[in-house]
Structures are given as C-alpha cells and as structure tokens.
Design an enzyme around this catalytic site. Structure first.
Site: not given
Length: 571
Positions: A36, A262, A272
C-alpha cells in the site's frame, strides 16, 4: 548437490508450489509484491520482497509490483517513488509495468454489482461505530443491520447513488451479506466499499467510492493471473473472505493465498504509526534515521542490498512467528564489509602527541594496504611527522597493570610505524590532557625493541595529514528486546542511541570523498581501524564537513551455530 532441488524440497511454500506445478503441467508460477503506498518500506517488507522475487526467479515465473492504492486518504506519490527505488536498490525488477489496483476500479465496481444482484451485498447506513458495535466479539455473535434485508433493486439504486456522490462520507457503505454469527469476525458482513471525497493520485476525481483492501486485493490477484498470493500470518483469517469473494464473483482465475511468518526484529519498531510518533516527538530525525529499520534508514546507515538479502535468506520462511536477533543482521553486513571495506585510520576523540626527538620539519611516508588480505584493492600513502593525534581512550595517565595501551612511562607501537614512549603530559586550564610528550624510537620500524617485547598497537594520524570530520555512533534505539509489545514504548528509549564525535580522518581519503559528495548515490564504506565499519552520510555531509555513520562495530556477537545458513526459500 542440486541446490535448487534442495531448496524446493526444504520449504513449505516451495513444497506447495512443486505440488501445484506437478499437478498442472501448464501452470506457470506468477506472484506479486503488493504494497500500500502509505509509508516507507522496512526490513519486514524486504523479507516479502526477497521471497516473492526469488521464487519467481527460481521457478522461472513472474513477479508483479502492484500498489494496492484503495485508500487515497493515506497515500502519496512520494511513497510510490520511494518503494520503487527501494525494490530497485535491492536488485529486483518487476514484470512489465508497475500496476495499480486503481486500474481495476471499474472492473471491481462491476464485481460489486454482481454480488448485489446475487443478494450477497447490501448498502448500509449504520455509522462506523454502530457497525463495530453490531459486529459482536469473539464470545458473542453479531446482530443484523436494520438495512440488511433491502431488495436487490433498492441496493442497486443506492450503490449507484453512492457512486454518483449523492451521499456524504460515512452516510452509506456497501457490505457483503455473509453471516453475522460467523466464528470468524471478518466474515460478519464486512464492508466492501466506502465513500471518500478526495482526489486520488492515479484516478484523480473520477471516483468517490473506494473498495476496501480485502475486496480489491483478491480480485486484483485474479485479474492479473496471480497463481500464488503470499502474505504474512496476520492475513490468515482474511483468507476466508479472500476465497468467498472469488467464489461468488464471475472471475475466470482463482489464485491461492498462503501465509508465512512476518519478520520481527529485536530492539526495533516496524509500526508506521509508532515510528511517526518518534518523529513527531523529535526522538528520531525522520524516516531515514539510521536507528530505525526502514530500508532508507538501513541504506543510510551503510547496509548493502546483498547484506539485507543474505539476512532474509538466513532467517528463512516458516509459519512460526519469532523475534529475530538484531546481531544476526549486524553479522550479515559485518561479514560483507570485512571483505570489501577500505581500511583507513580515524581519530574520533583526538589527543595530541608531540615527539620531542623529531625535528619540526621531519616527514616520513609509509605505503599501507587498503585491505590486509586483498592486494587488488590497492594501497594509500600516510605521512609521519613529529606531531600526531591518537584517540583519547588509548592513553591513561595513572598506572594500571591491566591497561594495555599507552600509559605514562610506558611504550606503545603506532600502527604501520614506530614504537613511542610516553614521558610527560601537559594539561589545559580545566585539567584536561592537551599534549603527551613522547620519545620516538626510530630503530623500531618493522623491528622489535631492544627488550624484545612487542607492545600493543594503536592507530594514529599525523597533524599534517588530518581532515576534520563528524562521527555518528549509532546504537539500539530501545533498551528492551521487544518494544512493539509495550503499551508505552517511549519509556524504553535508549538515551545513548546516538553519540556524536568530532575528530579527524586521513586527509587524502577525505579529499577523495569530498570530490564525490554531490553524488549521493555513491556508497563508500570504510573500516576505521580498531573502531568499526563506517559509511559516508551524504545527507548530512557538506564539502567542508564530512559526516560518517557507524554501520556496525568490529566485534561479532551473533552465534552462527544457532541457525543454519538458509536460502530465502528454506524453512
């Protein structure tokens, strides 16, 4: 040994791919990296990038770069440029043109209309808060929206009004009609479309309704012909919705989703939102601050594409989430720089030495290797005069039997040069040592002293061979291993994560760097002898003031016996 065969047999994803390819001889492996465009890539993204592109190479397939640009509120062209740059920097090239989910908005809209016509989607007027309340919990079922049982025709007309902009933001949304009592909360009538009145960076003002990520992602995979959609474990429950949407629309191609763990890195934060808090509170300088693991920050710190790819290979691909040692990442760059970095001397905290038995015009030149084990890297010249600098940590005024460097009344060897003997010190008005008066034994170049005892060796730079420089010594930003798990992670900031020193580098080396300072794409790495590995900071450096970032220290703390070296496609 057939390495590729071994790789294919040792990884659960490869085993799945092998099975699929064996069962369908006409199948070609096709994957994608779908970020994204709402932030900068970090080391966790690097794992996914390496996995997808390396698998495409291994199976002679293709890997797309597709931006899942379905939320214009958070997206920006600068992120697109940065992501493309990072992927290229890692050495990968996507198949064909860059793709955008927004290219498929019309097709996605038509698929949404299909679901409405099948009675599988409806326009809802509940607020975001009400939808959350109606959804229920893991222990309690959800309840139906009062708008759930509208007629198909009514939903078609309302969805068209949404598209035309007849509703305000939050006034209406399109939801899938699945099961409000599902054990999987994500299947309790998830939102498929919402209204956003904002200019989109690709489609401009053409649309005011935007598909949710889960709706756009699976259909974009299908449109592009993706065979294996690889994602991290947090999307495991999303697979139910991924498959439901594909099953209930008229797609011609059915991609399969597979999940892997992950990357979680010690002493680091990848969120973020949390990194932005660090920036807003001026704890770090920005998204490329070398104390955080974004790719731009790692690049600025001196990490190379090959070191990051090697790191991703070592950690492998599994279904088990774990916390990766930061020392393993450091091991990968240290191992590389040990082979490639130019050796030179630098003084980070200078203290002056005056060699009283040498004349003021005394000058001697030494040719020293750029690398002790690689003659092909060449040599450079250093000069020796009667006034030199050593590091303040290499001298001790008071006698200490355990201290092996220069002491008052004792001797030390200067790297590539002579043995000197400290006889006297001079101090400034504040009581700090300003000068060490030493005797230089000119009979010890390449020879042992008369007592046949070789002293320890320290580095130095001649006063006439210095160029001033700033040195940034980076350490872990946090003083606990897993700050991501802490509610108030700001309590665990390491106050000594950045220490700045002002000293000298060899003049000739510095002048060569100054010539290249305008080209910030050039990566220059050094081992400052006895100190560590450093790179030039092209962002902060100026022609009259070079700045060096410490990439990693000399000492390797990672135990390589804990883990076998693994290809990116290994378990």
């Amino acid at each position: 040994m057939d390495t590729k065969k071994e790789i294919k047999n040792n990884n659960f994803i490869c085993q799945i791919i092998n099975k699929d390819l064996n069962e369908n001889k006409n199948l070609s492996f096709y994957t994608r990296f779908p970020p994204e465009p709402n932030g900068y890539l970090h080391i966790g993204h690097a794992k996914s990038i390496c996995l997808n592109f390396e698998l495409a190479s291994l199976y002679k397939g293709r890997c797309n770069l597709r931006f899942d640009d379905t939320n214009p509120l958070k997206e920006n062209i600068k992120y697109i440029k940065s992501i493309k740059h990072d992927i290229n920097w890692l050495g990968y090239k996507w198949h064909g043109n860059v793709r955008y989910a927004s290219e498929y908005f019309l097709k996605l809209y038509q698929y949404a209309q299909e679901l409405i016509k099948k009675g599988l989607a409806y326009v809802d007027h509940l607020t975001k808060e009400q939808i959350r309340e109606y959804r229920g919990t893991l222990n309690t079922p959800g309840k139906n929206s009062p708008y759930r049982n509208r007629t198909i025709q009514e939903n078609i007309e309302l969805f068209e009004k949404m598209k035309k902009g007849d509703f305000s933001e939050g006034e209406a949304c399109l939801r899938a009609k699945i099961n409000m009592s599902s054990s999987s909360i994500i299947m309790r009538d998830p939102v498929l479309y919402r209204i956003i009145f904002i200019k989109h960076h690709q489609t401009q003002n053409k649309w005011c309704i935007y598909p949710m990520y889960d709706f756009a992602h699976c259909l974009s995979d299908s449109i592009e012909g993706i065979t294996h959609s690889l994602c991290t474990l947090e999307f495991q429950d999303n697979k139910f919705l991924y498959n439901w949407i594909l099953k209930n629309t008229s797609v011609k191609h059915y991609p399969k989703q597979y999940e892997f763990s992950r990357l979680n890195l010690e002493f680091s934060i990848l969120s973020k939102r949390k990194i932005k808090i660090l920036i807003d509170k001026n704890i770090i300088e920005g998204w490329d601050d070398p104390r955080i693991p974004t790719l731009s920050a790692l690049r600025r710190k001196g990490y190379t594409p090959s070191s990051i790819k090697n790191f991703c290979q070592k950690i492998g691909v599994t279904k088990q989430n774990n916390l990766i040692e930061f020392s393993m990442l450091e091991h990968c760059i240290r191992k590389e720089l040990n082979q490639t970095a130019i050796r030179t001397m630098a003084i980070l905290d200078p203290i002056k030495i005056f060699l009283y038995n040498l004349d003021s015009n005394y000058k001697e030149e030494f040719i020293v290797p750029n690398h002790p084990n690689n003659p092909e890297m060449g040599t450079h010249k250093i000069i020796f005069t009667n006034t030199i600098y050593i590091d303040r940590s290499d001298f001790k005024e008071k006698y200490d039997k355990k201290y092996k460097r220069l002491k008052l009344g004792e001797k030390i060897r200067l790297r590539y040069s002579y043995i000197i003997h400290a006889e006297k010190i001079e101090k400034d008005e504040y009581g700090n040592i300003s000068n060490i008066i030493c005797y230089c034994d000119l009979n010890t170049l390449g020879r042992k002293p008369k007592d046949n005892k070789n002293p320890a060796v320290i580095h130095w730079i001649s006063e006439k061979n210095t160029l001033s420089a700033e040195f940034k010594l980076y350490d872990q930003l946090f003083n606990i291993k897993n700050p991501e798990q802490q509610e108030n992670f700001l309590l665990y900031i390491n106050s000594k994560s950045l220490i700045k020193k002002f000293g000298f580098i060899e003049k000739k080396i510095g002048e060569e760097i100054q010539k290249k300072i305008s080209n910030n794409n050039i990566e220059i790495f050094f081992q400052f002898e006895r100190i560590g590995y450093f790179c030039i900071d092209f962002i902060d450096s100026k022609k009259n003031q070079l700045v060096f970032n410490r990439t990693v220290g000399l000492r390797d703390t990672w135990d390589s016996k804990k883990i076998k070296t693994k290809n990116i496609t290994n378990n």
